[in-house]
Design an enzyme around this catalytic site. Structure first.
Site, short mmCIF file in Angstrom:
data_model
loop_
_atom_site.label_atom_id
_atom_site.label_comp_id
_atom_site.label_asym_id
_atom_site.label_seq_id
_atom_site.Cartn_x
_atom_site.Cartn_y
_atom_site.Cartn_z
N LYS A 112 45.57 -16.34 -0.51
CA LYS A 112 46.88 -16.73 -1.04
C LYS A 112 48.03 -15.99 -0.38
O LYS A 112 49.13 -16.53 -0.27
CB LYS A 112 46.93 -16.50 -2.56
CG LYS A 112 46.03 -17.47 -3.29
CD LYS A 112 46.44 -17.67 -4.72
CE LYS A 112 45.66 -18.87 -5.28
NZ LYS A 112 46.00 -19.16 -6.65
N LYS A 195 38.71 -25.55 -0.50
CA LYS A 195 38.63 -25.88 -1.92
C LYS A 195 39.78 -26.80 -2.34
O LYS A 195 40.90 -26.63 -1.89
CB LYS A 195 38.72 -24.57 -2.72
CG LYS A 195 38.57 -24.72 -4.21
CD LYS A 195 38.70 -23.39 -4.92
CE LYS A 195 40.13 -23.00 -5.22
NZ LYS A 195 40.79 -23.81 -6.24
N LYS A 198 45.27 -27.08 -6.95
CA LYS A 198 46.50 -27.69 -7.44
C LYS A 198 47.70 -27.22 -6.63
O LYS A 198 48.72 -27.89 -6.58
CB LYS A 198 46.68 -27.43 -8.93
CG LYS A 198 46.91 -25.99 -9.33
CD LYS A 198 47.19 -25.90 -10.84
CE LYS A 198 46.02 -25.34 -11.61
NZ LYS A 198 45.81 -23.90 -11.39
#
Ligand code: ATP
Ligand code: MG
Length: 334
Positions: A112, A195, A198
């Site tokens: 991230k 993956k 959202k």
């Protein structure tokens, strides 16, 4: 006594990955009669930038998704994290138990934060200690999650063990990650090695629980695949991540094993399989999106559910936090 805790970040609209890897299994655990506590982890969501109005809407929408997926606020505790301050308070104490070296090994932070980790928030780095607090503040024993969260639940076990060891107590139980089924890691529709998330910038990479039937069908039709036919046996999917992903999604939606899906579709091409998968996905997801839309029409009902859930959660968490402080030597005089 078994107690389930899990959470989802209201960091965007929920996806098919969240449904199969989390929501559907949350409802199953509740239906097994286990005590279940489910949380919209808004304090986790703000580890990356969230527009305040969007965060408010996404939190209510995620609550609607839980309820529409079968989480019953009368049988499960459903609330948003920031309304129960014990999460943030225990997280601070656990920040002082967890080691920097442990945090440095967390792959989610690396994914991230990206290349420029200097620009990531301090919260994103400390995320796993807050997640440990979420679980440990309820003395939860089982944590249903997708494969991607296994490392964080294992870290939670390490933090619990270090706390118990440092203070010579047997206080925090070690929670078990529950990673079950054929959809523990639903992959992006555009890239079979990534993956489904959202927060992926590409909307075509995921199916949102709020997508209409046409959008779902179009995204599945356009999903990246190789040109070969589906194999008759599981081994044939080994080096075909995109094909394997679609077969696993079909299996999870239909409550079949991947082998049973190949028994039906082995030898057939994606021209046959994709429309069948699209029909199945629409059949399973449209009742959920319809119910979500109904619930979202009046957010006061959702807010009331979250408030009542927070009261119930607080009643469990507050005494455990107080005991934690007491063990650590904080003076408690009010
Ligand atoms: P974000 O991109 O903001 O991290 P996310 O889609 O990864 O969003 P989370 O809120 O981080 O969702 O995770 C909620 C739960 O859903 C976790 O238990 C996680 O393991 C599970 N989950 C997330 N993505 C998938 C996926 N692709 N397949 C299976 N489970 C998933
Ligand atoms: Mg995530």
């Amino acid at each position: 006594k078994p107690r389930v805790f899990s959470g989802i970040q209201p960091s965007g609209g929920l996806t098919l990955g969240n449904y199969l890897g989390a929501l559907k299994r949350f409802a199953q655990k509740q239906d097994e009669g286990i005590e279940t506590i489910y949380c919209l982890v808004d304090l986790h969501a703000i580890t990356v930038w969230q527009d305040p109005e969007a965060l408010r809407r996404q939190t209510r929408e995620a609550a609607a998704a839980f309820i529409a997926s079968g989480v019953d606020p009368a049988r499960s505790i459903l609330f948003n994290q920031s309304q129960v301050s014990a999460h943030a308070e225990l997280a601070w104490a656990l920040n002082c138990v967890a080691r920097l070296g442990w945090m440095n090994r967390m792959t989610q932070f690396k994914d991230k934060a990206g290349k420029n980790a200097e620009k990531a928030s301090l919260g994103l780095y400390a995320y796993p200690a807050l997640m440990a607090a979420d679980i440990l503040v309820y003395h939860a024993t089982m944590v249903p999650v997708g494969e991607d969260q296994k490392q964080h639940v294992e870290l939670t076990r390490d933090i619990a063990a270090k706390f118990n060891h440092d203070f010579k107590v047997d206080f925090f139980p070690a929670p078990e990650p529950l990673i079950e089924g054929t959809a523990t890691r639903v992959m992006s529709l555009r890239d079979g090695t990534k993956k489904m998330s959202k927060s992926d910038p590409s909307d075509a990479s995921r199916i949102n629980l709020t997508d209409d039937a046409d959008t779902i069908a179009k995204k599945i039709r356009k999903a990246t695949t190789d040109p070969a036919e589906l194999p008759g046996e599981i081994e044939g999917l080994k080096d075909r991540p995109e094909a394997r992903n679609l077969v696993n999604i079909y299996a999870a939606l239909a409550d079949m094993t991947p082998a049973q899906v190949l028994g039906e579709y082995g030898g057939k091409g994606f021209g046959t399989f994709k429309p069948a998968l699209a029909d199945l996905a629409v059949e399973k997801l449209s009742p959920i999106s319809t119910e979500m839309a109904r619930l979202m029409a009046d957010p006061t009902e959702i807010d009331q559910i979250l408030g009542q859930g927070a009261d119930k959660a607080d009643a469990i968490a507050r005494p455990i936090l107080a005991q934690t402080y007491d063990i650590m030597g904080m003076v408690r005089s009010r």
